[in-house]
Design a protein around this motif. Structure first.
Motif, PDB file in Angstrom:
ATOM      1  N   ARG A 137       1.058  -1.250   0.099  1.00 20.79           N
ATOM      2  CA  ARG A 137      -0.052   0.105   0.047  1.00 20.79           C
ATOM      3  C   ARG A 137       1.120   1.467   0.075  1.00 20.79           C
ATOM      4  NH1 ARG A 137      -5.540   1.003  -0.854  1.00 20.79           N
ATOM      5  NH2 ARG A 137      -5.986   2.756   0.761  1.00 20.79           N
ATOM      6  N   TRP A 143      -3.592   7.102  -1.358  1.00 16.31           N
ATOM      7  CA  TRP A 143      -3.678   5.615  -0.787  1.00 16.31           C
ATOM      8  C   TRP A 143      -4.119   4.729  -1.886  1.00 16.31           C
ATOM      9  CZ3 TRP A 143      -2.931   4.620   4.714  1.00 16.31           C
ATOM     10  CH2 TRP A 143      -2.480   5.811   5.510  1.00 16.31           C
ATOM     11  N   TRP A 145      -3.560   0.332  -3.393  1.00 20.17           N
ATOM     12  CA  TRP A 145      -2.818  -0.602  -3.451  1.00 20.17           C
ATOM     13  C   TRP A 145      -1.734  -0.862  -4.657  1.00 20.17           C
ATOM     14  CZ3 TRP A 145      -3.208  -3.305   0.888  1.00 20.17           C
ATOM     15  CH2 TRP A 145      -4.369  -3.217   1.503  1.00 20.17           C
TER      16      TRP A 145
END
Length: 189
Positions: A137, A143, A145
């Motif tokens: 992450r 933010w 993945w």
């Protein structure tokens, strides 16, 4: 100079100075207790827990096809530090996690990554090339993945102290790809 830069610079100066002290505390690499009678034991083993302390460089890319066009000299990326932990289940297969911190003015931690590592020690020479891959992450700018894969090389002075360098490509969900380079010390417990 920002506080993060001062901490990274000071740490990079202190680590080489501490190397002789840690080698003396853990023996000369000829055994866990400093005895010279078990010098034939392998430098890399199963059930090995290690700590990575390294400098890092991260730069955004336009895609994996442009990976080797990155120029550190032209200041496209940011310098920082990286700390990680690894556990090798067998001599060749390990899992780990690391956190990257860079001086880009955002969050203190830019990315937290989990890895599966496959290494191939070259006899008892101290050298072990490895490949790693996994996900994690990012926390800086957005933010999201990420997936990641890369290659590296480790050199062990003893069973407890080594140097490593690796590079990996990071593929976020929505942001541009990134190149992460690390080089530093690996301390085995």
């Amino acid at each position: 100079m920002t506080l993060k830069n001062i901490i990274a610079f000071t740490t990079s100066l202190m680590l080489p100075a501490m190397l002789p002290l840690t080698t003396a505390a853990w023996g000369t690499g000829s055994g866990d207790n400093g005895n010279t009678d078990d010098h034939d034991r392998p430098l890399f083993s199963a059930n090995e827990l290690s700590l990575d302390l390294s400098g890092s460089y991260i730069a955004q890319e336009r895609g994996i096809e442009h990976l080797f066009e990155t120029s550190i000299k032209h200041n496209r990326g940011t310098w920082g530090g990286n700390v990680g932990v690894n556990y090798f289940i067998t001599q060749n297969i390990g899992v780990g996690a690391d956190a990257n911190m860079s001086a880009n003015g955002g969050n203190f931690v830019d990315a937290v990554l989990g890895n599966l590592t496959l290494r191939l020690p070259l006899g008892n020479s101290g050298f072990a090339p490895y490949v790693l891959g996994g996900g994690g992450r990012t926390t800086d700018v957005t933010w999201e993945w990420v997936g990641q894969a890369g290659v590296g090389l480790e050199y062990r002075f003893s069973r407890r102290i080594g140097l490593f360098a690796d590079g990996r490509c990071i593929w976020p969900e929505h942001s541009p790809d990134a190149l992460l380079l690390r080089a530093g010390f690996r301390i085995v417990f």
